[in-house]
Structure formats: structure tokens, C-alpha cells
Design a protein around this motif. Structure first.
Motif, mmCIF file in Angstrom:
data_model
loop_
_atom_site.group_PDB
_atom_site.id
_atom_site.type_symbol
_atom_site.label_atom_id
_atom_site.label_comp_id
_atom_site.label_asym_id
_atom_site.label_seq_id
_atom_site.Cartn_x
_atom_site.Cartn_y
_atom_site.Cartn_z
ATOM 1 N N GLY A 154 -3.105 -1.286 5.557
ATOM 2 C CA GLY A 154 -3.197 -1.698 4.164
ATOM 3 C C GLY A 154 -3.037 -3.198 3.975
ATOM 4 N N PRO A 155 -2.268 -3.628 2.961
ATOM 5 C CA PRO A 155 -2.126 -5.057 2.645
ATOM 6 C C PRO A 155 -1.566 -5.877 3.789
ATOM 7 C CG PRO A 155 -1.274 -3.678 0.871
ATOM 8 C CD PRO A 155 -1.523 -2.776 2.034
ATOM 9 N N VAL A 156 -0.637 -5.310 4.575
ATOM 10 C CA VAL A 156 -0.030 -6.078 5.675
ATOM 11 C C VAL A 156 -1.087 -6.479 6.695
ATOM 12 C CG1 VAL A 156 1.651 -5.997 7.544
ATOM 13 C CG2 VAL A 156 2.183 -4.944 5.336
ATOM 14 N N GLN A 157 -1.956 -5.550 7.034
ATOM 15 C CA GLN A 157 -3.010 -5.855 7.989
ATOM 16 C C GLN A 157 -3.962 -6.918 7.438
ATOM 17 O OE1 GLN A 157 -5.283 -2.440 9.156
ATOM 18 N NE2 GLN A 157 -6.048 -3.395 11.020
ATOM 19 N N GLY A 158 -4.264 -6.842 6.145
ATOM 20 C CA GLY A 158 -5.112 -7.862 5.532
ATOM 21 C C GLY A 158 -4.490 -9.250 5.588
ATOM 22 N N TYR A 183 -4.836 -10.731 9.036
ATOM 23 C CA TYR A 183 -6.168 -11.284 9.288
ATOM 24 C C TYR A 183 -6.329 -12.651 8.625
ATOM 25 C CZ TYR A 183 -7.847 -6.847 11.215
ATOM 26 O OH TYR A 183 -8.037 -5.765 12.001
ATOM 27 N N ALA A 184 -5.748 -12.797 7.437
ATOM 28 C CA ALA A 184 -5.903 -14.055 6.696
ATOM 29 C C ALA A 184 -4.911 -15.122 7.131
ATOM 30 C CB ALA A 184 -5.741 -13.793 5.198
ATOM 31 N N ALA A 185 -3.900 -14.765 7.913
ATOM 32 C CA ALA A 185 -2.833 -15.709 8.275
ATOM 33 C C ALA A 185 -3.343 -16.953 9.002
ATOM 34 C CB ALA A 185 -1.770 -14.993 9.107
ATOM 35 N N PRO A 186 -4.228 -16.837 10.019
ATOM 36 C CA PRO A 186 -4.686 -18.070 10.704
ATOM 37 C C PRO A 186 -5.351 -19.062 9.759
ATOM 38 C CG PRO A 186 -5.235 -16.134 12.008
ATOM 39 C CD PRO A 186 -4.749 -15.630 10.686
ATOM 40 N N THR A 187 -6.229 -18.560 8.880
ATOM 41 C CA THR A 187 -6.882 -19.451 7.922
ATOM 42 C C THR A 187 -5.870 -20.052 6.957
ATOM 43 O OG1 THR A 187 -8.907 -18.142 8.057
ATOM 44 C CG2 THR A 187 -8.662 -19.597 6.154
ATOM 45 N N ALA A 188 -4.924 -19.229 6.509
ATOM 46 C CA ALA A 188 -3.900 -19.729 5.585
ATOM 47 C C ALA A 188 -3.065 -20.822 6.241
ATOM 48 C CB ALA A 188 -3.009 -18.579 5.126
ATOM 49 N N LEU A 189 -2.751 -20.668 7.518
ATOM 50 C CA LEU A 189 -1.983 -21.689 8.228
ATOM 51 C C LEU A 189 -2.755 -23.007 8.311
ATOM 52 C CD1 LEU A 189 -0.407 -19.604 11.151
ATOM 53 C CD2 LEU A 189 0.750 -20.531 9.125
#
Length: 303
Positions: A21-25, A28-34
């Protein structure tokens, strides 16, 4: 039937991931957010801090002094001249690039034997970096080593020796470098227009000019919005070409606002605080300009 039963059995037997769910999403977005935080948010916060602080280049932060940096930035002797030149350059390049890009796109839109050759020829300059292209044209314009050196000595003129010559020589470089890129954007917009619309116009007896004015141009509104925002933003932030070709000369006549920021920060004053304040002013101006442009291109029903 057996295959379907086996697939259902495998789906039931497959272990469910604990990070669904949201955690997996978010994972996935964490590298771009960093990357966004490290390369945009943190530098932006640092610039905001610098803009309100006494921050010499070689001495670091000497304390809060807001709003002195903003007052000094606006009072700089080249502030209004650089803004006026930047706006002039932006207007010229935007008109030429959008007009030429649309003209080239219309030229290569129709299928013919030369379509592939023309597209490749127009796009080749876009593959060259702006700094590399500026160095290439610096040699081309050189009165000593360039191919027009003898002609310049004979006729007594220089490409970069006068304010008007330096401006138009730089504009020619930018048009040569980016015309193919804007042609590609316009071509994508043209190919997105359904052929049925043009066929209906031909059946109704519309001329080429009427079709272009009443069908092509209105349906290219989103493409015009994108290209104009890109062109205006890039021109307002012009730096490489002028730094390499003219260094802001002759007599500071080609000083852009971004080059003024560079000079305040690293040449002459060596004051990061004033340079940061000027950067914040430019950022706010860009936001306002882009919002105005986008609202101007919105259809009434889209608002």
C-alpha cells in the motif's frame, strides 16, 4: 481450466509483502524525494538564509542583516541596466525561436523524400552543449583566429566589439543552437492534431491561411504555452553564452541579471549575501512571469 486453477493456487500461496500500500509507494518515491531535497530544497533554504545575512565570500556568515542585502541589490549600479538588457534579449530570442521553430515544424511535417534529412539537419545543433557551442562561436567571431578574421580586418568591423553586434551575434548562436529543439516540440504538437479536422476544413473550402489561423494555431495553444514558458525562462536565466562570448561587454552592455549575480558573488564585491538576495528577487520574478504566461494560455473553460 487446469492452467487457471494452478494460477489461482500460486496467487494464494504467494506470501503477501509486509510493506504494501502507501508504504511501498513512499519507498519507490524516496530516491527521487532525496534528490529533490538535497539538490533543491536545501540549497533554496541556504540561499534564503544568505539573502538575509552579512555573508562575505571568504569570511562566512557574519550575522543577520535583513533587509540590507535586498536594498543593496536593487541599488546596484548595473541592476536596472541588466534587467533591461535581459528583457530585451528574452523578447528577441522568444519571438525568433517560436516563430522559426513553428516554421521548421511546418516545413518537415509533410511526408517527402527530404523529411528525414531536414529533421536531422535541424536537430544536430541541439546535440551540442551550450558551453561547447559558445566556445565554437567564440572562435568563429574571433578577429584573430576566426574564418572571418581577414574580412573583419579589411572592412574594420567586429562581431562582438559593439553592443548591437554582441547582442545579435549571441542571438544568432542561440537561434542556431535551439531552433531544432523548438521545431521538435512544435512538430509533436502538430502531429497531435487529428487529420479529420484538416480534412473537414478542406471540405468546407478553407484556404491554407484560414486553416492555419483558425485551426492550427488554436489547437497548438498547449504547445505554445510550453515552448514560450521554456524559452522565456531559459532566456531570463541566460549566462553561459554571454559569459563565454562577451563577459558582459563591451562596457557592461550585455550584462544579464544572472551574470550580475555571478559578478557580485565571485568578482568585485565577493558578497554572497547580496548575490543571494538578487537570486531571490529573480526567483520571485520568474514565478510571477510563469504564472502570468500559463494563465494567459488557459482557455476560459479550463479556468
Amino acid at each position: 481450466m487446469a492452467f487457471t486453477t494452478t494460477a489461482r493456487t500460486l496467487r494464494r500461496a504467494r506470501p503477501r509483502s509486509p510493506l504494501g500500500g502507501p508504504v511501498q509507494g513512499w519507498l519507490y518515491a524516496a530516491p527521487t524525494a532525496l534528490f529533490v531535497v538535497a539538490l533543491f530544497v536545501i540549497p533554496l533554504l541556504l540561499v534564503l538564509q544568505m539573502s538575509g545575512s552579512d555573508w562575505p565570500l571568504l569570511r562566512g556568515n557574519l550575522g543577520w542583516n535583513f533587509p540590507e542585502n535586498y536594498v543593496d541589490a536593487v541599488d546596484h549600479r548595473l541592476f536596472w541596466d541588466s534587467i533591461r538588457f535581459t528583457l530585451q534579449y528574452t523578447l528577441i530570442t522568444t519571438v525568433l525561436l517560436i516563430g522559426l521553430g513553428l516554421g521548421l515544424a511546418l516545413l518537415v511535417q509533410e511526408s517527402n523524400a527530404w523529411k528525414g534529412f531536414l529533421r536531422t539537419s535541424f536537430l544536430i545543433p541541439s546535440a551540442l552543449g551550450l558551453a561547447s557551442a559558445s566556445l565554437l562561436f567564440y572562435v568563429l567571431y574571433s578577429p584573430f583566429a576566426g574564418p572571418f578574421a581577414d574580412l573583419m580586418q579589411t572592412w574594420g568591423f567586429t562581431f562582438l566589439g559593439t553592443p548591437e553586434g554582441a547582442l545579435w551575434s549571441t542571438v544568432f548562436l542561440i537561434v542556431w543552437r535551439y531552433a531544432g529543439f523548438y521545431m521538435l516540440l512544435m512538430l509533436v504538437g502538430l502531429q497531435g492534431i487529428p487529420d479529420d479536422v484538416f480534412e473537414a476544413a478542406r471540405i468546407d473550402g478553407a484556404s491554407r491561411w484560414q486553416t492555419f489561423r483558425h485551426i492550427t494555431v488554436p489547437l497548438l495553444r498547449p504547445t505554445f504555452a510550453l515552448t514560450i514558458v521554456l524559452c522565456v525562462t531559459g532566456s531570463l536565466l541566460a549566462f553561459d553564452q554571454f559569459y563565454i562570448l562577451t563577459k558582459g561587454g563591451p562596457d557592461n552592455s550585455t550584462m544579464t541579471i544572472v551574470q550580475l549575480i555571478y559578478n557580485i558573488a565571485f568578482q568585485g564585491q565577493n558578497n554572497l549575501g547580496i548575490a543571494a538576495a538578487l537570486s531571490v528577487i529573480v526567483l520571485l520574478a520568474l514565478i510571477v512571469i510563469n504564472v502570468v504566461q500559463l494563465r494567459a494560455f488557459n482557455r476560459p473553460e479550463e479556468e
